[in-house]
Design a protein around this motif. Structure first.
Motif, PDB file in Angstrom:
ATOM      1  N   ASP A  53       0.839  -1.210   0.000  1.00  0.00           N
ATOM      2  CA  ASP A  53       0.000   0.000   0.000  1.00  0.00           C
ATOM      3  C   ASP A  53       0.869   1.254   0.000  1.00  0.00           C
ATOM      4  N   SER A  54       1.909   1.243   0.807  1.00  0.00           N
ATOM      5  CA  SER A  54       2.815   2.385   0.901  1.00  0.00           C
ATOM      6  C   SER A  54       3.513   2.629  -0.432  1.00  0.00           C
ATOM      7  N   LEU A  55       3.984   1.568  -1.070  1.00  0.00           N
ATOM      8  CA  LEU A  55       4.648   1.705  -2.366  1.00  0.00           C
ATOM      9  C   LEU A  55       3.682   2.214  -3.430  1.00  0.00           C
ATOM     10  N   HIS A  56       2.444   1.764  -3.363  1.00  0.00           N
ATOM     11  CA  HIS A  56       1.424   2.221  -4.319  1.00  0.00           C
ATOM     12  C   HIS A  56       1.181   3.727  -4.152  1.00  0.00           C
ATOM     13  N   LEU A  57       1.043   4.182  -2.916  1.00  0.00           N
ATOM     14  CA  LEU A  57       0.843   5.616  -2.664  1.00  0.00           C
ATOM     15  C   LEU A  57       2.051   6.429  -3.127  1.00  0.00           C
ATOM     16  N   GLU A  58       3.240   5.926  -2.830  1.00  0.00           N
ATOM     17  CA  GLU A  58       4.456   6.623  -3.244  1.00  0.00           C
ATOM     18  C   GLU A  58       4.524   6.708  -4.764  1.00  0.00           C
ATOM     19  N   SER A  59       4.162   5.626  -5.443  1.00  0.00           N
ATOM     20  CA  SER A  59       4.152   5.611  -6.904  1.00  0.00           C
ATOM     21  C   SER A  59       3.182   6.655  -7.451  1.00  0.00           C
ATOM     22  N   GLU A  60       1.987   6.720  -6.889  1.00  0.00           N
ATOM     23  CA  GLU A  60       0.993   7.709  -7.335  1.00  0.00           C
ATOM     24  C   GLU A  60       1.510   9.130  -7.118  1.00  0.00           C
ATOM     25  N   ASN A  61       2.107   9.383  -5.958  1.00  0.00           N
ATOM     26  CA  ASN A  61       2.639  10.720  -5.661  1.00  0.00           C
ATOM     27  C   ASN A  61       3.769  11.099  -6.615  1.00  0.00           C
ATOM     28  N   LEU A  62       4.645  10.140  -6.915  1.00  0.00           N
ATOM     29  CA  LEU A  62       5.751  10.415  -7.832  1.00  0.00           C
ATOM     30  C   LEU A  62       5.235  10.673  -9.246  1.00  0.00           C
ATOM     31  N   GLU A  63       4.191   9.962  -9.654  1.00  0.00           N
ATOM     32  CA  GLU A  63       3.609  10.198 -10.976  1.00  0.00           C
ATOM     33  C   GLU A  63       3.004  11.596 -11.054  1.00  0.00           C
ATOM     34  N   LYS A  64       2.337  12.021  -9.985  1.00  0.00           N
ATOM     35  CA  LYS A  64       1.769  13.374  -9.958  1.00  0.00           C
ATOM     36  C   LYS A  64       2.877  14.417 -10.017  1.00  0.00           C
ATOM     37  N   GLU A  65       3.930  14.204  -9.230  1.00  0.00           N
ATOM     38  CA  GLU A  65       5.053  15.143  -9.210  1.00  0.00           C
ATOM     39  C   GLU A  65       5.725  15.197 -10.574  1.00  0.00           C
ATOM     40  N   ASN A  66       5.888  14.039 -11.196  1.00  0.00           N
ATOM     41  CA  ASN A  66       6.499  13.964 -12.519  1.00  0.00           C
ATOM     42  C   ASN A  66       5.666  14.747 -13.534  1.00  0.00           C
ATOM     43  N   ALA A  67       4.344  14.581 -13.503  1.00  0.00           N
ATOM     44  CA  ALA A  67       3.466  15.300 -14.425  1.00  0.00           C
ATOM     45  C   ALA A  67       3.577  16.812 -14.202  1.00  0.00           C
ATOM     46  N   ALA A  68       3.614  17.228 -12.945  1.00  0.00           N
ATOM     47  CA  ALA A  68       3.728  18.660 -12.632  1.00  0.00           C
ATOM     48  C   ALA A  68       5.066  19.206 -13.123  1.00  0.00           C
ATOM     49  N   LEU A  69       6.134  18.440 -12.934  1.00  0.00           N
ATOM     50  CA  LEU A  69       7.455  18.892 -13.392  1.00  0.00           C
ATOM     51  C   LEU A  69       7.521  18.957 -14.916  1.00  0.00           C
ATOM     52  N   ARG A  70       6.909  17.990 -15.586  1.00  0.00           N
ATOM     53  CA  ARG A  70       6.879  18.024 -17.057  1.00  0.00           C
ATOM     54  C   ARG A  70       6.112  19.245 -17.552  1.00  0.00           C
ATOM     55  N   LYS A  71       5.023  19.566 -16.870  1.00  0.00           N
ATOM     56  CA  LYS A  71       4.230  20.742 -17.223  1.00  0.00           C
ATOM     57  C   LYS A  71       5.061  22.008 -17.034  1.00  0.00           C
ATOM     58  N   GLU A  72       5.805  22.074 -15.932  1.00  0.00           N
ATOM     59  CA  GLU A  72       6.645  23.239 -15.662  1.00  0.00           C
ATOM     60  C   GLU A  72       7.764  23.355 -16.691  1.00  0.00           C
ATOM     61  N   VAL A  73       8.369  22.227 -17.065  1.00  0.00           N
ATOM     62  CA  VAL A  73       9.421  22.239 -18.083  1.00  0.00           C
ATOM     63  C   VAL A  73       8.852  22.761 -19.405  1.00  0.00           C
TER      64      VAL A  73
END
Length: 124
Positions: A53-73
């Protein structure tokens, strides 16, 4: 495994006789060991589920962060292209810059920077 279905479990077929204390002690130890093992297995499964469960949440958070960073780039790239166009349009009008001072300001790679950039039009 269903409780009582173990072939080695003799507690259902024999009742310990008072003269057979060693067998009775072994049976108690066996039952206690099984209970301890059952609890340990249950805790292990719970830890494994929590970790998943913890790894799943971390994965979701990293995907959101990645999308936000790609948008900023993307936004910053577009801004850099726009500013580069503004600068390119301003350079011919600027009386303070000569050919030599442009190279000092931007370096020898100034022309190469402009070669690969297509600029969207932003109103001033």
């Amino acid at each position: 495994m269903a409780q009582g279905s173990d072939n080695n479990d003799t507690s259902y077929t024999k009742s310990p006789s008072p003269g057979n204390k060693q067998g009775s002690t072994d049976d108690v130890r066996k039952v206690m060991r099984r209970e301890k093992n059952r609890i340990a297995a249950q805790k292990s499964r719970m830890r494994q589920t929590q970790k998943a469960d913890s790894l799943h949440l971390e994965s979701e958070n990293l995907e959101k962060e990645n999308a936000a960073l790609r948008k900023e780039v993307k936004r910053l790239t577009e801004e850099a292209k726009y500013l580069s166009t503004v600068l390119s349009n301003h350079e011919p009008l600027c009386t303070g810059l000569s050919g030599a001072s442009t190279e000092l300001l931007y370096g020898a790679h100034h022309g190469a920077f402009h070669q690969h950039i297509s600029v969207p039009h932003y109103p001033l």
